[in-house]
Scaffold this active site. Structure first.
Site, PDB file in Angstrom:
ATOM      1  N   ALA A  99      -3.507  16.503 -19.790  1.00  0.00           N
ATOM      2  CA  ALA A  99      -3.356  16.783 -21.220  1.00  0.00           C
ATOM      3  C   ALA A  99      -2.160  17.682 -21.482  1.00  0.00           C
ATOM      4  CB  ALA A  99      -4.631  17.426 -21.771  1.00  0.00           C
ATOM      5  N   TYR A 124       2.294  17.828 -22.233  1.00  0.00           N
ATOM      6  CA  TYR A 124       3.228  17.279 -23.224  1.00  0.00           C
ATOM      7  C   TYR A 124       3.309  15.751 -23.129  1.00  0.00           C
ATOM      8  CZ  TYR A 124       5.356  21.938 -24.107  1.00  0.00           C
ATOM      9  OH  TYR A 124       5.606  23.228 -24.459  1.00  0.00           O
ATOM     10  N   LEU A 183       0.002  13.613 -23.839  1.00  0.00           N
ATOM     11  CA  LEU A 183      -0.396  13.573 -25.251  1.00  0.00           C
ATOM     12  C   LEU A 183       0.580  12.753 -26.084  1.00  0.00           C
ATOM     13  CD1 LEU A 183      -1.605  17.256 -25.779  1.00  0.00           C
ATOM     14  CD2 LEU A 183      -2.951  15.219 -25.202  1.00  0.00           C
ATOM     15  N   VAL A 210     -10.820  13.576 -11.554  1.00  0.00           N
ATOM     16  CA  VAL A 210     -10.934  12.198 -11.071  1.00  0.00           C
ATOM     17  C   VAL A 210     -11.159  12.234  -9.565  1.00  0.00           C
ATOM     18  CG1 VAL A 210      -9.776   9.973 -10.837  1.00  0.00           C
ATOM     19  CG2 VAL A 210      -9.413  11.366 -12.901  1.00  0.00           C
ATOM     20  N   GLY A 230       1.940  16.147 -14.392  1.00  0.00           N
ATOM     21  CA  GLY A 230       3.075  17.036 -14.149  1.00  0.00           C
ATOM     22  C   GLY A 230       4.172  16.367 -13.339  1.00  0.00           C
ATOM     23  N   LEU A 236      12.546  21.230 -18.416  1.00  0.00           N
ATOM     24  CA  LEU A 236      12.928  20.687 -19.710  1.00  0.00           C
ATOM     25  C   LEU A 236      14.400  20.291 -19.684  1.00  0.00           C
ATOM     26  CD1 LEU A 236      11.172  23.370 -21.945  1.00  0.00           C
ATOM     27  CD2 LEU A 236      10.422  21.006 -21.614  1.00  0.00           C
ATOM     28  N   HIS A 246      16.697  20.386 -22.012  1.00  0.00           N
ATOM     29  CA  HIS A 246      17.622  21.332 -22.638  1.00  0.00           C
ATOM     30  C   HIS A 246      17.818  22.581 -21.787  1.00  0.00           C
ATOM     31  CE1 HIS A 246      13.584  21.485 -24.463  1.00  0.00           C
ATOM     32  NE2 HIS A 246      13.715  22.792 -24.553  1.00  0.00           N
ATOM     33  N   HIS A 293      14.850  26.072 -51.389  1.00  0.00           N
ATOM     34  CA  HIS A 293      13.579  25.610 -51.944  1.00  0.00           C
ATOM     35  C   HIS A 293      13.783  24.251 -52.610  1.00  0.00           C
ATOM     36  CE1 HIS A 293       9.695  25.752 -54.004  1.00  0.00           C
ATOM     37  NE2 HIS A 293      10.341  25.360 -55.097  1.00  0.00           N
TER      38      HIS A 293
END
Length: 509
Positions: free
Chosen positions: A224, A226, A229, A280, A315, A363, A365, A488
Site C-alpha cells: 500500500a 505510492y 495505490l 502473503v 518497494g 524519487l 526528482h 483569488h
C-alpha cells in the site's frame, strides 16, 4: 579546452599520414559510423562518464556538458529516461489521467449539466496515448543530448577499472569508454517477495500493470505504497475490483498520520478495499487466475483471496547488477546501496553514485538534484541537496503531497509546535469546481514559527506543495506565507489560510 581539442585533431591527422590510404578510408568510415550511432570511441577520454540514462543520469550528463565537461552517457535500455519515463512515473501518470477522465465522465459530468447516453473504455487507445507520450519524451531527451553535445552509448556497461567502462552494445558490439570521473546512476528495480514469482502476466510488477491488455475483474495489489495505490486507482476507475494487501498496520507509512486516515477513507469511498496487517504466505497460479494464501502479520488463521491479476508493489531495491563494483572495490551497505560522501564520491577515487543506488528517497526528482550537485562538485563548484526538503506526491485523486516533517516525526524530536489546518470545503475555487475534498496542514515551531512540515490532500496537491517546499528551503515562517498575497479564487488560498491558522487565525473558517 578548445586548444586541447585542436591539438588532438592535429595529432590524429599527422598519425594517419603514415598509414595506407585503404586503412585510412576504413578508419574514417568506422569513425563516422561510431559518431552516427552516438558511440564514444574507446580511445577518447571523457571528463565525465555516466552509467545510466534515467532522471539522475541524463540530467547529470546534460549538466556536465553545460559546465564544459566532455561527457558520455551509457544506457542499457536503448531509450533514455530510465524506469521513470519508460515504465514508471510518466506512463503511470498518463493512465492516471485517462482513467480519471473516464471516471469523471461516469460520475461527475452530469452534475455539471453534461449528459450522454453511454461511455466506454477503449483500452487499446488508452495504452496508445500513454505510449505516444513516452515515445515523444524519450526522443526529446535524445534531442537535448545532441543540443548539449553529450555522447550517447546504447548498451550495458560494467567497470574494467575505476576509469574504464566496457560496454556490450545493443547491436552486439563492444566498446570501452574512458573517463576521469564516472557516475553510477543505474536506478532501482522492483523488490521481489519470497515465494512470489513475477511473470508479468498473472503476477505483475508495476511494469506489467502498465501494459495489461484486458481490464482484470479482480486485481490484488500487494503493498500500500505510492505505486500500488496509484496503479490500483487506475484499474479501479475503469472497472476492476481492487483489494490492497499490506503487511504494515497503515497505508503509506511515511505519510502524516492524520492525512493518511483521510486519504484511506477517500480511497475506500472510491471502492478500494484494504487488508492491513496481512501477509502473503502462498501463491497458486495453476488455475485461470491467482489464488493467494493470506494470514495475519502477527500469525493466525489463514484465508484465501482470488484474483485475475496480482500486482507486486512492495518497494524497490538498488540496481547495480552486472556493474562489477566488486572488481574495483566500491563499498555498499547491507541492502546494496552504494555508500557515498557529501560530494557523492564513493570510496574509489574518481567513481561517484547518485539517485536510487544511494541512500535517500527513491524519487526521480531527488535523483535529478543528486545529478546536478554531483557534477557541480566535479566541476569545482558547490552542490547541495537537502533530503529533508524533498517533496513527495501520491498521484491518486485526490493527490497527497508533503514536504518536511510529519506530526509524528515532530513529536519524536521533542519540539514544541503549532498546527494549522484548512479544509478545501471552505475554499471558494474548490467549491466552484465541485471538487472540495481534502485539506492543508502546516506544522511550525512554536517559539520561532519556522515551518517544519506541510501536508496537502487535494486534486492538485502535487502542484500546490512547491510553495511549501520553497518556504522550507528558506526557513520561512507560517506568517511569511500568510502575508503573501494569493490570487483569488485559487486552490492555493487554502495554503495561505492554513498558514494563518498556524500562527494566528484563518479568515474563512
Amino acid at each position: 579546452m578548445a586548444m586541447a581539442n585542436l591539438a588532438r585533431r592535429k595529432g590524429y591527422l599527422l598519425a594517419t599520414k603514415s598509414v595506407s590510404s585503404e586503412t585510412l578510408r576504413y578508419s574514417l568510415s568506422l569513425s563516422s559510423f561510431i559518431r552516427s550511432r552516438g558511440f564514444a570511441s574507446g580511445s577518447d577520454e571523457n571528463d565525465v562518464v555516466v552509467i545510466g540514462g534515467g532522471p539522475g543520469g541524463y540530467v547529470a550528463a546534460i549538466k556536465a556538458a553545460q559546465l564544459g565537461l566532455k561527457t558520455t552517457c551509457i544506457e542499457k535500455r536503448g531509450a533514455l529516461g530510465g524506469t521513470c519515463l519508460n515504465v514508471g512515473c510518466i506512463p503511470s501518470k498518463a493512465l492516471l489521467h485517462s482513467s480519471h477522465m473516464y471516471h469523471e465522465a461516469q460520475h461527475a459530468f452530469a452534475n455539471h449539466g453534461i449528459k450522454f447516453s453511454s461511455v466506454e473504455v477503449d483500452l487499446a487507445a488508452m495504452m496508445a496515448q500513454k505510449d505516444k507520450a513516452v515515445s515523444n519524451l524519450t526522443r526529446g531527451i535524445e534531442g537535448l543530448f545532441k543540443k548539449n553535445k553529450v555522447s550517447y552509448v546504447k548498451g550495458y556497461g560494467k567497470f574494467v577499472s575505476p576509469s574504464e567502462v566496457s560496454v556490450e552494445t545493443l547491436d552486439g558490439g563492444n566498446t570501452v569508454v574512458k573517463g576521469k570521473h564516472i557516475i553510477i546512476a543505474t536506478g532501482s528495480d522492483v523488490k521481489s517477495l519470497p515465494g512470489v514469482t513475477i511473470d508479468e502476466k498473472k503476477i505483475v510488477s508495476s511494469t506489467g500493470a502498465l501494459a495489461l491488455t484486458e481490464i482484470p475483474k479482480k486485481l490484488v495489489v500487494i503493498g500500500a505504497g505510492y505505486i500500488g495505490l496509484e496503479m490500483g486507482s487506475v484499474w479501479g476507475r475503469i472497472g476492476s475490483e481492487v483489494t490492497v494487501v499490506e503487511f504494515a498496520p497503515d497505508i503509506v507509512p511515511s505519510m502524516d498520520g492524520e492525512v493518511r486516515k483521510q486519504f484511506q477513507r477517500s480511497l475506500e469511498k472510491q471502492g478500494m478495499k484494504f487488508m492491513l496487517k496481512t501477509k502473503v504466505v502462498g501463491v497458486d497460479t495453476s488455475g485461470d487466475g491467482v489464488k493467494l494464501t493470506l494470514e495475519p502479520a502477527a500469525g493466525g488463521e489463514q484465508t484465501t483471496l482470488e484474483a485475475d491479476v496480482v500486482l507486486v508493489s512492495a518497494g524497490r531495491t538498488p540496481f547495480t547488477a552486472g556493474l562489477a563494483l566488486d572488481k574495483i572495490g566500491v563499498e555498499t551497505d547491507k541492502i546494496g546501496r552504494i555508500l557515498v560522501n557529501e560530494r557523492f564520491a564513493t570510496n574509489v577515487s574518481g567513481v561517484y553514485a547518485i539517485g536510487d543506488v544511494i541512500p535517500g528517497p527513491m524519487l526521480a526528482h531527488k535523483a535529478e538534484e543528486d545529478g546536478v550537485a554531483c557534477v557541480e562538485y566535479i566541476a569545482g563548484k558547490v552542490g547541495h541537496v537537502d533530503y529533508d526538503k524533498v517533496p513527495g506526491v501520491v498521484y491518486t485523486n485526490p493527490e497527497v503531497a508533503s514536504v518536511g516533517k510529519t506530526e509524528e516525526q515532530v513529536k519524536e524530536l521533542g519540539v514544541e509546535y503549532r498546527v494549522g489546518k484548512f479544509p478545501f470545503m471552505a475554499n471558494s475555487r474548490a467549491k466552484a469546481i465541485d471538487n472540495a475534498e481534502g485539506l492543508v496542514k502546516i506544522l511550525a515551531e512554536k517559539e520561532t514559527d519556522k515551518i517544519l512540515g506541510v501536508h496537502i490532500m487535494a486534486p492538485n496537491a502535487g502542484e500546490l506543495i512547491h510553495e511549501a517546499a520553497i518556504a522550507l528551503q528558506y526557513d520561512a515562517s507560517s506568517e511569511d506565507i500568510a502575508r503573501v498575497c494569493h490570487a483569488h479564487p485559487t486552490m492555493s488560498e487554502a495554503v495561505k489560510e492554513a498558514a494563518m491558522a498556524t500562527y494566528d487565525k484563518p479568515i474563512h473558517i
